[in-house]
Design an enzyme around this catalytic site. Structure first.
Site, PDB file in Angstrom:
ATOM      1  N   CYS A   1      -6.440   2.184 -11.833  1.00 18.94           N
ATOM      2  CA  CYS A   1      -7.887   2.391 -11.681  1.00 18.94           C
ATOM      3  C   CYS A   1      -8.254   3.796 -12.162  1.00 18.94           C
ATOM      4  CB  CYS A   1      -8.319   2.162 -10.239  1.00 18.94           C
ATOM      5  SG  CYS A   1      -7.452   3.175  -9.048  1.00 18.94           S
TER       6      CYS A   1
ATOM      7  N   ASP B   1      -0.749  -1.399  -6.869  1.00 22.90           N
ATOM      8  CA  ASP B   1      -2.152  -1.018  -7.084  1.00 22.90           C
ATOM      9  C   ASP B   1      -2.349   0.427  -6.626  1.00 22.90           C
ATOM     10  OD1 ASP B   1      -4.885  -1.053  -7.471  1.00 22.90           O
ATOM     11  OD2 ASP B   1      -5.318  -2.149  -5.627  1.00 22.90           O
TER      12      ASP B   1
ATOM     13  N   PHE C   1       1.171   0.042  -2.163  1.00 21.19           N
ATOM     14  CA  PHE C   1      -0.164   0.656  -2.029  1.00 21.19           C
ATOM     15  C   PHE C   1      -1.117  -0.379  -1.417  1.00 21.19           C
ATOM     16  CE2 PHE C   1       2.015   2.288  -5.809  1.00 21.19           C
ATOM     17  CZ  PHE C   1       2.072   3.651  -5.543  1.00 21.19           C
TER      18      PHE C   1
ATOM     19  N   ASP D   1       2.286   1.474   2.468  1.00 25.23           N
ATOM     20  CA  ASP D   1       1.203   2.424   2.228  1.00 25.23           C
ATOM     21  C   ASP D   1       1.512   3.695   3.011  1.00 25.23           C
ATOM     22  OD1 ASP D   1      -1.894   1.965   1.039  1.00 25.23           O
ATOM     23  OD2 ASP D   1      -1.676   3.676   2.399  1.00 25.23           O
TER      24      ASP D   1
HETATM   25  N1  SAH Z   1      -4.553  -3.005  -3.179  1.00 21.74           N
HETATM   26  C1  SAH Z   1      -5.462  -2.484  -2.183  1.00 21.74           C
HETATM   27  C2  SAH Z   1      -6.087  -1.153  -2.582  1.00 21.74           C
HETATM   28  C3  SAH Z   1      -5.117  -0.002  -2.867  1.00 21.74           C
HETATM   29  S1  SAH Z   1      -5.848   1.584  -2.799  1.00 21.74           S
HETATM   30  C4  SAH Z   1      -6.518  -3.552  -1.858  1.00 21.74           C
HETATM   31  O1  SAH Z   1      -6.642  -4.548  -2.599  1.00 21.74           O
HETATM   32  O2  SAH Z   1      -7.215  -3.394  -0.858  1.00 21.74           O
HETATM   33  C5  SAH Z   1      -4.496   2.676  -2.921  1.00 21.74           C
HETATM   34  C6  SAH Z   1      -3.685   2.892  -1.657  1.00 21.74           C
HETATM   35  O3  SAH Z   1      -2.554   3.695  -1.990  1.00 21.74           O
HETATM   36  C7  SAH Z   1      -4.378   3.660  -0.539  1.00 21.74           C
HETATM   37  O4  SAH Z   1      -4.368   2.882   0.638  1.00 21.74           O
HETATM   38  C8  SAH Z   1      -3.530   4.937  -0.293  1.00 21.74           C
HETATM   39  O5  SAH Z   1      -3.382   5.248   1.086  1.00 21.74           O
HETATM   40  C9  SAH Z   1      -2.211   4.511  -0.878  1.00 21.74           C
HETATM   41  N2  SAH Z   1      -1.337   5.581  -1.386  1.00 21.74           N
HETATM   42  C10 SAH Z   1      -1.652   6.607  -2.194  1.00 21.74           C
HETATM   43  N3  SAH Z   1      -0.546   7.292  -2.562  1.00 21.74           N
HETATM   44  C11 SAH Z   1       0.508   6.675  -1.963  1.00 21.74           C
HETATM   45  C12 SAH Z   1       1.923   6.899  -1.969  1.00 21.74           C
HETATM   46  N4  SAH Z   1       2.478   7.881  -2.678  1.00 21.74           N
HETATM   47  N5  SAH Z   1       2.691   6.054  -1.252  1.00 21.74           N
HETATM   48  C13 SAH Z   1       2.149   5.054  -0.534  1.00 21.74           C
HETATM   49  N6  SAH Z   1       0.832   4.785  -0.527  1.00 21.74           N
HETATM   50  C14 SAH Z   1       0.014   5.585  -1.219  1.00 21.74           C
END
Ligand code: SAH
Length: 376
Positions: free
Chosen positions: A320, A280, A211, A233
């Protein structure tokens, strides 16, 4: 009994509303006996009908918004954060309910969540410019809050102009932030301290960054000497922005990074080995009814994460979800550790960085929780 002074009043708890007052105006809030217990902003469309701005009988001073923004900004400048970008105002955590303001280098991104904040928007923008005259100010409206409070969804510059994005500095790296189109206000400032910790543990390691969003963790880890960072992601635009950021920091080499556009749960069916793992995910439960499903989701995800770590590996596991409290989250992480079959230890509890204060009267303001876990 001591009053808790919670900043929210739900609509069901109100017997009578003065309908003649314009939405968003500051109104006195009275107890059943007619005495004024404080002042709040009215949101007629929302379940949270009033956001309290003071618990005193006297009306807040004319410039209460300006005073609170100034105090909030001054708090941040005294924290010694290693960045040019931080949250200036964290809503209830800065006694400014419904208002989020993030500073990204030269641009303040203002996110109004309520009628009350919309009503005071010009004052908010002016006060920011009063404190820093060259500041660009961008209003970012969120679809979720717009729906709840029946607000406009239009975003755009209120002062200055630009492309809707800018380059920020955090630790030793530079990152492009797209505040016009990105998630939330464009970037996850709340994870900054955790990124610093993760990067400290990443030297010569293979890091799996699940993520990843726009790659902030990946760039910080690589700058700290990670051998390889694999980021996963589902969002193409987030990964494109991440790749574009790599070239902004001269010390970074693009072959230290692998960017995978995939669903994390599918990706984990044939995962690579890694020494450091970061998970995350987006919120699994925003509301209480989604809580049980969310807990199962975390349990399964974290179990898999702990299984694929190499011996002596470190996992950084986050939630979160507003509807999952800290104690429950710890139980889920511990249960995932037991079920993973690895000898795991909980090393450190993680939270949002210091520019995200939580008011003592508003524990709901703490949404980001994490654990650093070591597996034998
Ligand atoms: N760790 C990052 C923030 C993560 S936000 C930082 O520090 O900047 C969560 C992310 O998860 C988003 O970019 C979203 O596109 C992604 N996401 C949501 N569901 C997902 C899935 N099933 N597989 C892959 N990515 C996913």
């Amino acid at each position: 009994m001591r009053r808790r002074h919670h900043p929210w009043i739900y609509s069901q708890a109100i017997a009578y509303v003065d309908e003649s007052a314009p939405a968003g105006s500051i109104l006195p809030v009275r107890a059943a006996d007619g005495s004024v217990i404080g002042w709040g902003q009215h949101s007629p469309e929302s379940l949270i009908a009033v956001r309290m701005v003071s618990y005193s009988a006297e009306k807040p001073e004319e410039d209460w918004i300006e005073q609170r923004i100034k105090a909030a900004w001054s708090l941040r400048t005294g924290l010694g954060l290693d960045t040019d970008s931080y949250r200036i105002v964290n809503a209830e955590g800065d006694f400014l309910p419904g208002l989020v303001i993030d500073l990204y280098a030269d641009t303040a991104v203002v996110c109004p969540h309520t009628r009350g904040v919309e009503a005071g928007l010009e004052r908010i923008v002016d006060s920011l410019r009063g404190m820093r005259s060259d500041l660009h100010v961008f209003i970012r409206r969120d679809e979720h809050f717009a729906r709840v409070e029946k607000l406009s969804t239009a975003s755009g510059y209120a002062r200055g102009e630009g492309e809707g994005s800018t380059v920020i500095r955090e630790g030793g790296v530079r990152l492009r932030v797209d505040f016009a189109h990105g998630q939330k206000t464009g970037f996850y400032l709340d994870q900054r301290a955790n990124r610093t910790l993760i990067s400290r543990c990443s030297r010569d390691k293979t890091v799996l960054n699940l993520f990843s969003y726009t790659g902030a963790v990946a760039l910080r880890a690589a700058a700290a000497g990670a051998r390889k960072v694999i980021s996963v992601d589902s969002s193409r635009s987030a990964l494109d922005l991440a790749e574009a950021s790599v070239s902004l920091s001269p010390g970074l080499k693009s072959d230290a990074f692998e960017w995978v556009q995939a669903d994390v749960f599918t990706f984990l069916e044939s995962p690579p080995r890694c020494d450091v793992l970061v998970a995350d995910p987006p919120p699994f439960a925003r509301r209480r009814v989604e809580r049980e499903g969310a807990l199962k989701g975390y349990l399964s995800l974290f179990q898999q994460c702990l299984r694929i770590l190499s011996p002596g590996g470190l996992a950084f596991l986050f939630s979160c979800s507003g509807a999952v409290d800290r104690a429950t989250f710890q139980q889920v992480v511990a249960e995932a550790a037991l079920r993973s079959g690895r000898a795991a230890r909980l090393l450190g509890e993680l939270h949002a960085d210091l520019d995200h204060p939580v008011a003592a009267s508003h524990p709901e303001g703490e949404y980001l929780k994490g654990w650093m876990v070591h597996v034998q």
